[in-house]
Design a protein around this motif. Structure first.
Motif, short mmCIF file in Angstrom:
data_model
loop_
_atom_site.label_atom_id
_atom_site.label_comp_id
_atom_site.label_asym_id
_atom_site.label_seq_id
_atom_site.Cartn_x
_atom_site.Cartn_y
_atom_site.Cartn_z
N ILE A 341 -20.17 -6.52 -1.26
CA ILE A 341 -20.76 -7.85 -1.12
C ILE A 341 -19.64 -8.79 -0.70
O ILE A 341 -18.66 -8.96 -1.42
CB ILE A 341 -21.38 -8.33 -2.45
CG1 ILE A 341 -22.51 -7.40 -2.89
CG2 ILE A 341 -21.89 -9.76 -2.31
CD1 ILE A 341 -23.08 -7.74 -4.27
N TYR A 356 -30.34 -8.18 -12.61
CA TYR A 356 -29.91 -9.20 -11.65
C TYR A 356 -28.42 -9.48 -11.78
O TYR A 356 -27.88 -9.53 -12.89
CB TYR A 356 -30.68 -10.51 -11.85
CG TYR A 356 -32.15 -10.41 -11.49
CD1 TYR A 356 -32.57 -10.63 -10.18
CD2 TYR A 356 -33.10 -10.08 -12.45
CE1 TYR A 356 -33.91 -10.54 -9.84
CE2 TYR A 356 -34.45 -9.98 -12.12
CZ TYR A 356 -34.85 -10.21 -10.81
OH TYR A 356 -36.17 -10.11 -10.47
N LEU A 366 -25.44 -17.51 -6.11
CA LEU A 366 -26.23 -16.47 -5.45
C LEU A 366 -26.80 -15.54 -6.51
O LEU A 366 -26.14 -15.21 -7.50
CB LEU A 366 -25.37 -15.66 -4.47
CG LEU A 366 -24.70 -16.44 -3.34
CD1 LEU A 366 -23.24 -16.71 -3.68
CD2 LEU A 366 -24.78 -15.69 -2.02
N TYR A 368 -28.57 -11.80 -6.90
CA TYR A 368 -28.85 -10.52 -6.27
C TYR A 368 -29.73 -9.67 -7.18
O TYR A 368 -29.46 -9.54 -8.38
CB TYR A 368 -27.54 -9.75 -6.01
CG TYR A 368 -26.63 -10.38 -4.99
CD1 TYR A 368 -26.68 -10.01 -3.65
CD2 TYR A 368 -25.69 -11.34 -5.36
CE1 TYR A 368 -25.84 -10.57 -2.70
CE2 TYR A 368 -24.84 -11.92 -4.42
CZ TYR A 368 -24.92 -11.53 -3.10
OH TYR A 368 -24.08 -12.10 -2.17
N ASN A 369 -30.78 -9.09 -6.61
CA ASN A 369 -31.57 -8.10 -7.32
C ASN A 369 -30.82 -6.77 -7.25
O ASN A 369 -30.46 -6.32 -6.16
CB ASN A 369 -32.96 -7.97 -6.67
CG ASN A 369 -33.90 -7.12 -7.49
OD1 ASN A 369 -33.51 -6.09 -8.05
ND2 ASN A 369 -35.16 -7.53 -7.56
N GLN A 372 -32.01 -4.26 -4.78
CA GLN A 372 -31.88 -4.58 -3.36
C GLN A 372 -30.85 -5.69 -3.21
O GLN A 372 -31.15 -6.87 -3.38
CB GLN A 372 -33.24 -5.03 -2.79
CG GLN A 372 -33.21 -5.39 -1.32
CD GLN A 372 -32.82 -4.22 -0.43
OE1 GLN A 372 -33.32 -3.11 -0.62
NE2 GLN A 372 -31.93 -4.44 0.52
N GLY A 374 -29.24 -6.74 -0.62
CA GLY A 374 -29.03 -7.27 0.72
C GLY A 374 -29.34 -8.74 0.91
O GLY A 374 -28.68 -9.42 1.69
N HIS A 375 -30.35 -9.27 0.22
CA HIS A 375 -30.81 -10.63 0.50
C HIS A 375 -30.82 -11.46 -0.78
O HIS A 375 -31.83 -11.51 -1.49
CB HIS A 375 -32.20 -10.60 1.13
CG HIS A 375 -32.26 -9.80 2.40
ND1 HIS A 375 -31.75 -10.28 3.60
CD2 HIS A 375 -32.73 -8.55 2.65
CE1 HIS A 375 -31.92 -9.35 4.53
NE2 HIS A 375 -32.51 -8.30 3.99
N PRO A 376 -29.72 -12.13 -1.08
CA PRO A 376 -29.66 -12.91 -2.33
C PRO A 376 -30.42 -14.23 -2.22
O PRO A 376 -30.57 -14.80 -1.13
CB PRO A 376 -28.16 -13.18 -2.50
CG PRO A 376 -27.64 -13.22 -1.10
CD PRO A 376 -28.45 -12.20 -0.34
N ALA A 377 -30.92 -14.70 -3.36
CA ALA A 377 -31.45 -16.06 -3.44
C ALA A 377 -30.27 -17.00 -3.65
O ALA A 377 -29.37 -16.73 -4.45
CB ALA A 377 -32.43 -16.17 -4.60
N GLU A 410 -35.48 -16.54 -9.00
CA GLU A 410 -35.74 -16.88 -7.60
C GLU A 410 -34.84 -18.03 -7.14
O GLU A 410 -34.90 -18.45 -5.99
CB GLU A 410 -37.21 -17.27 -7.39
CG GLU A 410 -38.19 -16.12 -7.54
CD GLU A 410 -38.46 -15.78 -9.00
OE1 GLU A 410 -38.55 -16.71 -9.82
OE2 GLU A 410 -38.55 -14.58 -9.31
#
Length: 600
Positions: A341, A356, A366, A368-369, A372, A374-377, A410
């Motif tokens: 990351i 998380y 940020l 991160y799930n 997954q 790749g696409h953090p909130a 989220e």
């Protein structure tokens, strides 16, 4: 975990450097015996010669006014107030018995005669309303923020090499000879002193978050103490005397400097790493406010800047390692795959739990799930310097030590509960807890009381805090069950462990005394299970797992019959529980080693 040090080639004094201090997380000031004040920006690698002091002025110590002081309070900070990230004034102790106020542009705003002989040390109180000086004449003096003398606190027969403040601004720790002394500011209160070392003590520090004391001296050892003088850790005797030491502001680590040596240590005392700069003794140490960077001033005049890297956290089969200030390496122990990351800004804080990963950088947050990455909130930190992350199943809590904010995974801001009269660093890992539906916070103005809020930030019940007989030192909410069955475990200053029902509705409107029950005495570290209402804790050098702690409300004689005990000589002295996931316990020994325990 270790410190990655750089010594900027331009940032060097021609004589030894005793004084270093961070104005902000990016700007470092240093003052050397060459009388020059330098400012160094670590982002742009820019060095500015701020000022040249008079040739007869030799600096011995410096301290920036605390970051919360500019809010104007003399103790408390109003709810909703933001803590400023920088400050613009430092006080400098000098060898001619004076102290000087110097602003960020290098202008000497005021110079005051303070001691006969040298003014050796100086420290602002945590609220920034006053400061203390220690001198070669053996005096400790308290001064107002304006530079007016408030009191002569004590007279010692030997020089005062170091002074520190308590978290509540009501007591001073100082070292005199071989002794450490805690002296309350109140004239009617009794001081506490104890022999701490076999030789002269040169440095000490008192952390405002964990309330622990560290000391080091000419016996070449460093030690960790609690506030009553109990020794929690003593290092081996090293080759050279301890010339400097400093707590990280968040209380998780401390640094120890001696000749050609710099150690990064855990709060329990054991050593993470050793650096060997070839620059003589380390005389000055200063942590940045976010506890991620350390500056050191050395005998050769060089100034080093260290970043904490190789910080490790894990959750189940995933391990996250900060391999550089902007890179996190993720290792999956099941698939043996690795991922990276990469962050835009320097990492300040990270935490993982409940699936998380929360990452706080110097500019944003940020989420991160873990399934997954790749696409953090992404969410905004609202110009606040966050020092604490607490996670629960559905939400997580952020705090800057004064205010708290609740976020969903989220990235949505859910609530900002209003805390009355918060003091700097009053909100920390020991004084706040989060569950899926409840927030518990120790009252900063009355440390015997606990305030409860629902997850939307509204006070629970009539809004009044629940009071205990003695000071509450550590609290934790359970993580499972319905809101009406929510329980709080807390330990008081006498190390007694209590269980409390958070909501009195449905319990026949029980009184506070009926809602609180003592579970055991002499408690050390304790932690709730993440999947059920089991509670684990160390008491009398045994690991106890209370399988159904709520039985204490039914019949206290049944507590022992519902307790599983693990006895082992491997735990050693002062172990802590790192995790309690499902039926697996992770215990960290005082040496830093991890032990896995499983429930049958």
């Amino acid at each position: 975990m270790r410190l990655k040090f750089t010594f900027p080639s331009t940032l060097r004094h021609t004589d030894r450097c005793n004084c270093v201090g961070w104005m902000s997380s990016d700007d470092l000031y240093s003052v050397g015996e060459d009388h020059i004040v330098y400012k160094y920006n670590i982002i742009n690698n820019e060095l500015i010669k701020v000022a040249e002091l008079p040739q007869d002025l030799y600096p011995l110590d410096m301290h920036w006014i605390p970051k919360g002081a500019s809010l104007g309070g003399a103790g408390t900070i109003g709810a909703g107030a933001k803590r400023t990230i920088g400050s613009d004034l430092f006080v400098l102790a000098t060898s001619d018995g004076k102290f000087c106020f110097i602003n960020k542009t290098g202008r000497v705003e005021k110079s005051v005669e303070a001691h006969r002989g040298a003014t050796i040390c100086v420290r602002w109180s945590p609220d920034g309303s006053q400061f203390a000086t220690g001198g070669e004449d053996g005096q400790v003096r308290i001064w107002a923020r304006s530079g007016m003398l408030r009191s002569n606190l004590t007279q010692s027969p030997t020089p005062i090499f170091c002074v520190c403040w308590s978290a509540d601004n009501d007591a001073i720790l100082y070292c005199t000879g071989k002794y450490l002394v805690i002296k309350p500011l109140s004239p009617n209160s009794k001081q506490n002193s104890w022999k701490a070392h076999d030789q002269i003590i040169l440095k000490c520090d008192w952390n405002t978050v964990n309330n622990l004391i560290i000391s080091g001296g000419e016996d070449c050892r460093y030690k960790v103490w609690d506030t009553v003088g109990r020794q929690l850790y003593a290092s081996q005797a090293f080759e050279y005397p301890i010339t400097s030491l400093a707590w990280a502001p968040d209380g998780s680590n401390f640094a120890v400097g001696s000749y050609n040596t710099l150690r990064l240590c855990d709060s329990a005392g054991w050593c993470h790493s050793v650096e060997k700069p070839k620059d003589g003794s380390v005389f000055g140490l200063s942590w940045s406010n976010d506890s991620t960077q350390l500056a050191c001033g050395c005998g050769t005049g060089r100034v080093g800047i260290g970043h904490i890297i190789e910080r490790r956290i894990d959750w189940r089969h995933l391990e996250f390692v900060l391999t550089d200030s902007k890179v996190i390496t993720v290792s999956n122990c099941e698939t043996e795959l690795k991922d990276k990351i990469e962050l835009k800004d320097r990492l300040v804080k990270m935490s993982v739990g409940f699936g998380y990963l929360i990452v706080l950088t110097s500019s944003q947050g940020l989420i991160y799930n873990c399934k997954q990455l790749g696409h953090p909130a992404v969410f905004d930190l609202r110009d606040m310097s966050m020092s604490l992350i607490v996670q629960a199943e559905k939400y997580f809590l952020l705090s800057d030590g004064v205010n708290i904010s609740i976020y969903s995974y989220e990235g949505r801001l859910v609530a900002t509960p209003k805390l009355m009269g918060s003091k700097p660093d009053s909100v920390n890992a020991n004084t706040v807890s989060l569950s899926p539906d409840t927030i518990a916070v120790r009252d900063s103005s009355d440390t015997k009381s606990i305030a409860f809020f629902d997850i939307n930030g509204k006070p629970i019940g009539d809004g009044k805090s629940v009071s205990h007989t003695y000071d509450v030192m550590h609290l934790a909410l359970d993580q499972t069950g319905s809101p009406n069955e929510r329980k709080l475990a807390f330990a008081d200053k006498f190390q007694d462990l209590f269980i409390m029902l958070v909501r009195s509705s449905g319990q026949g409107q029980r009184s506070n005394s009926q809602r609180i029950r003592k579970l055991c005495t002499n408690i050390g570290s304790f932690r709730w299970n993440d999947k059920n209402t089991m509670l684990s804790g160390f008491t009398d050098n045994k690991l106890h797992i209370w399988l159904y702690p709520a039985v204490v409300f039914i019949d206290s004689s049944l507590v022992n019959k519902t307790t599983y005990k693990i006895e082992s000589g491997d735990f050693g002295k002062n172990p802590t529980i790192s995790d309690f996931l499902s039926c697996q316990l992770t215990v960290r020994k005082s040496t830093g080693a991890l032990i896995q325990c499983a429930l049958p």
